[in-house]
Scaffold this motif. Structure first.
Motif, PDB file in Angstrom:
ATOM      1  N   VAL A  58       3.647   4.857 -10.513  1.00  0.00           N
ATOM      2  CA  VAL A  58       2.789   3.861 -10.457  1.00  0.00           C
ATOM      3  C   VAL A  58       1.868   3.705 -11.499  1.00  0.00           C
ATOM      4  O   VAL A  58       1.696   2.871 -12.266  1.00  0.00           O
ATOM      5  N   ALA A  59       1.175   4.992 -11.686  1.00  0.00           N
ATOM      6  CA  ALA A  59       0.131   5.157 -12.499  1.00  0.00           C
ATOM      7  C   ALA A  59       0.731   5.017 -13.943  1.00  0.00           C
ATOM      8  O   ALA A  59       0.057   4.329 -14.885  1.00  0.00           O
ATOM      9  N   GLN A  60       1.635   5.505 -14.210  1.00  0.00           N
ATOM     10  CA  GLN A  60       2.693   5.747 -15.492  1.00  0.00           C
ATOM     11  C   GLN A  60       2.887   4.093 -15.802  1.00  0.00           C
ATOM     12  O   GLN A  60       2.844   3.889 -16.992  1.00  0.00           O
ATOM     13  N   ALA A  61       3.624   3.515 -14.895  1.00  0.00           N
ATOM     14  CA  ALA A  61       4.247   2.165 -15.052  1.00  0.00           C
ATOM     15  C   ALA A  61       3.002   1.132 -15.202  1.00  0.00           C
ATOM     16  O   ALA A  61       3.087   0.224 -16.171  1.00  0.00           O
ATOM     17  N   ILE A  71       0.755  -1.232   0.032  1.00  0.00           N
ATOM     18  CA  ILE A  71       0.013  -0.158   0.128  1.00  0.00           C
ATOM     19  C   ILE A  71       0.660   1.215  -0.013  1.00  0.00           C
ATOM     20  O   ILE A  71       0.828   2.306  -0.633  1.00  0.00           O
ATOM     21  N   GLY A  72       1.940   1.432   0.753  1.00  0.00           N
ATOM     22  CA  GLY A  72       2.747   2.355   0.914  1.00  0.00           C
ATOM     23  C   GLY A  72       3.484   2.500  -0.476  1.00  0.00           C
ATOM     24  O   GLY A  72       3.762   3.858  -1.136  1.00  0.00           O
ATOM     25  N   PHE A  73       4.056   1.376  -1.328  1.00  0.00           N
ATOM     26  CA  PHE A  73       4.463   1.556  -2.556  1.00  0.00           C
ATOM     27  C   PHE A  73       3.489   1.964  -3.414  1.00  0.00           C
ATOM     28  O   PHE A  73       3.871   3.063  -4.275  1.00  0.00           O
ATOM     29  N   LEU A  74       2.302   1.799  -3.510  1.00  0.00           N
ATOM     30  CA  LEU A  74       1.404   2.260  -4.434  1.00  0.00           C
ATOM     31  C   LEU A  74       0.892   3.845  -4.288  1.00  0.00           C
ATOM     32  O   LEU A  74       0.787   4.446  -5.136  1.00  0.00           O
ATOM     33  N   THR A  75       0.880   4.071  -3.095  1.00  0.00           N
ATOM     34  CA  THR A  75       0.352   5.462  -2.620  1.00  0.00           C
ATOM     35  C   THR A  75       1.417   6.500  -1.886  1.00  0.00           C
ATOM     36  O   THR A  75       0.913   7.514  -2.070  1.00  0.00           O
ATOM     37  N   GLY A  76       2.397   5.937  -1.545  1.00  0.00           N
ATOM     38  CA  GLY A  76       3.189   6.777  -0.672  1.00  0.00           C
ATOM     39  C   GLY A  76       2.897   6.759   0.732  1.00  0.00           C
ATOM     40  O   GLY A  76       3.710   7.413   1.577  1.00  0.00           O
ATOM     41  N   SER A 130      -9.756   4.391   2.645  1.00  0.00           N
ATOM     42  CA  SER A 130      -8.808   4.637   1.325  1.00  0.00           C
ATOM     43  C   SER A 130      -7.574   5.258   1.772  1.00  0.00           C
ATOM     44  O   SER A 130      -7.258   5.965   2.857  1.00  0.00           O
ATOM     45  N   ALA A 131      -6.497   4.362   1.103  1.00  0.00           N
ATOM     46  CA  ALA A 131      -4.914   4.987   1.518  1.00  0.00           C
ATOM     47  C   ALA A 131      -4.544   5.903   0.707  1.00  0.00           C
ATOM     48  O   ALA A 131      -3.493   6.427   0.709  1.00  0.00           O
ATOM     49  N   GLY A 132      -5.211   6.530  -0.142  1.00  0.00           N
ATOM     50  CA  GLY A 132      -5.265   7.508  -1.160  1.00  0.00           C
ATOM     51  C   GLY A 132      -5.273   7.112  -2.772  1.00  0.00           C
ATOM     52  O   GLY A 132      -5.625   5.751  -2.938  1.00  0.00           O
ATOM     53  N   THR A 133      -4.702   7.779  -3.524  1.00  0.00           N
ATOM     54  CA  THR A 133      -4.580   7.391  -4.847  1.00  0.00           C
ATOM     55  C   THR A 133      -3.218   6.939  -5.336  1.00  0.00           C
ATOM     56  O   THR A 133      -2.090   7.058  -4.597  1.00  0.00           O
TER      57      THR A 133
END
Length: 344
Positions: free
Chosen positions: A58-61, A6-11, A50-53
């Motif tokens: 990540v979105a680009q990759a 989750i931290g990797f996806l959202t920071g 929600s942990a955020g967006t």
């Protein structure tokens, strides 16, 4: 692992109650004793939070929209239970996966001393409910092990092999002509967990054939599941609505064996953890107004099958023989009745 992802996806790493702390917050007294500062742990938020967006990288990759919400979700067992549509006290699930698992929805946390004494688990669920239950460490994996011995390991999971297994096990009568199998290939689970291999076939005879051994393996897992269910019942944990899931539930012979051994009506459902967290995500982003509403819309039970009274009586006698073999192979604690003690 989940909070790291989750931290990797959202920071922003977060944990939720079912996966880490087992409650709304980390138990600070435990970590004080361990000398680990609480601030080093991911903050705990509700499962529907929600942990955020997604982070831009990540979105680009991934090619996903950057405004995709990442919902915290549940641990795997809780998510599978939700995917099976269980959201009320008294509902339960029998899983014939790699392990054999029995879970029940309960209204409150169970005392830790009871959990330790009987090798049970308990963790937060949804809507202020909890899940408790136990495992047998080799459920479907017992059958896979035996198929790898009978056939080349590379084809042990082929559809044709499963069709053959179903046919041959179905030709063996209930009770497998006297053979009893203990599915403790990597140790036992509930109600007396061990680590040492204690699997065994008992009462083998020259007259036995492959179908008898296949059926004995299925029945042995069924008896181990009954051990778990009886542990819960003797702790006054209610189970009146049972679902059956897992790869083994697709085997018509095996699912009827489990219903007969446990003497319970079972409703099969094709569900997994992915559906469970999809249900939570749908509620978190507003597609459904409540978890119950999402469950009604997103889950679909398949057929229901009932125990056969004649086989129930036969398997009750065979269960006593199974417990006798437990004691012979695993020691005097195996197969003992639990002390009657209420939950809570």
């Amino acid at each position: 692992i989940k909070s790291y992802l989750i931290g990797f996806l959202t920071g922003s790493p977060f944990e939720e109650p079912s996966s880490g702390p087992g409650r709304d917050q980390w138990p600070s007294n435990v970590f004080d004793v361990l000398g680990i500062p609480i601030k080093r742990l991911a903050p705990v938020q509700p499962s529907l939070a929600s942990a955020g967006t997604l982070r831009a990288q990540v979105a680009q990759a991934t090619g996903l929209p950057a405004d995709v919400q990442v919902v915290l979700g549940l641990n795997d067992g809780a998510a599978a239970t939700l995917g099976a549509g269980l959201i009320r006290v008294g509902q339960g699930i029998v899983s014939l996966g790699t392990n054999g698992v029995v879970r029940a929805v309960v209204p409150q946390r169970i005392d830790g001393s009871l959990l330790r004494a009987h090798s049970l688990f308990c963790y937060p669920y949804v809507d202020d409910l909890y899940i408790t239950g136990g495992i047998t460490k080799c459920g479907g994996d017992s059958l896979r092990w035996f198929l790898e011995i009978l056939f080349d390991a590379s084809i042990a999971t082929d559809e044709g092999v499963f069709t053959l297994v179903e046919s041959q096990a179905g030709e063996s009568p209930p009770g497998a002509r006297g053979v009893i199998f203990l599915p403790y290939l990597v140790g036992r689970g509930t109600p007396h967990s061990t680590e040492d291999p204690e699997g065994a076939f008992f009462h083998l005879g020259r007259h036995h054939r492959r179908g008898d051994l296949l059926r004995a393996v299925m029945e042995g897992v069924g008896f181990a599941l009954r051990d778990i269910a009886e542990t819960l019942v003797q702790l006054n944990i209610e189970m009146h609505d049972l679902r059956l899931t897992g790869g083994g539930s697709r085997n018509t012979v095996w699912r009827q064996i489990v219903a007969d051994i446990m003497d319970r009506k079972l409703t099969r459902i094709e569900a997994d953890s992915v559906l469970g967290v999809a249900i939570l995500a749908a509620v978190a982003v507003g597609c459904h107004g409540s978890v119950g509403e999402a469950v009604d819309a997103m889950t679909k039970p398949l057929e229901t099958f009932s125990p056969d009274p004649n086989r129930v009586r036969l398997y009750a006698e065979r269960y006593l023989s199974f417990q006798s073999c437990q004691r012979a192979a695993c020691g005097p604690t195996a197969g003992n009745a639990l002390m009657q003690k209420p939950v809570g």
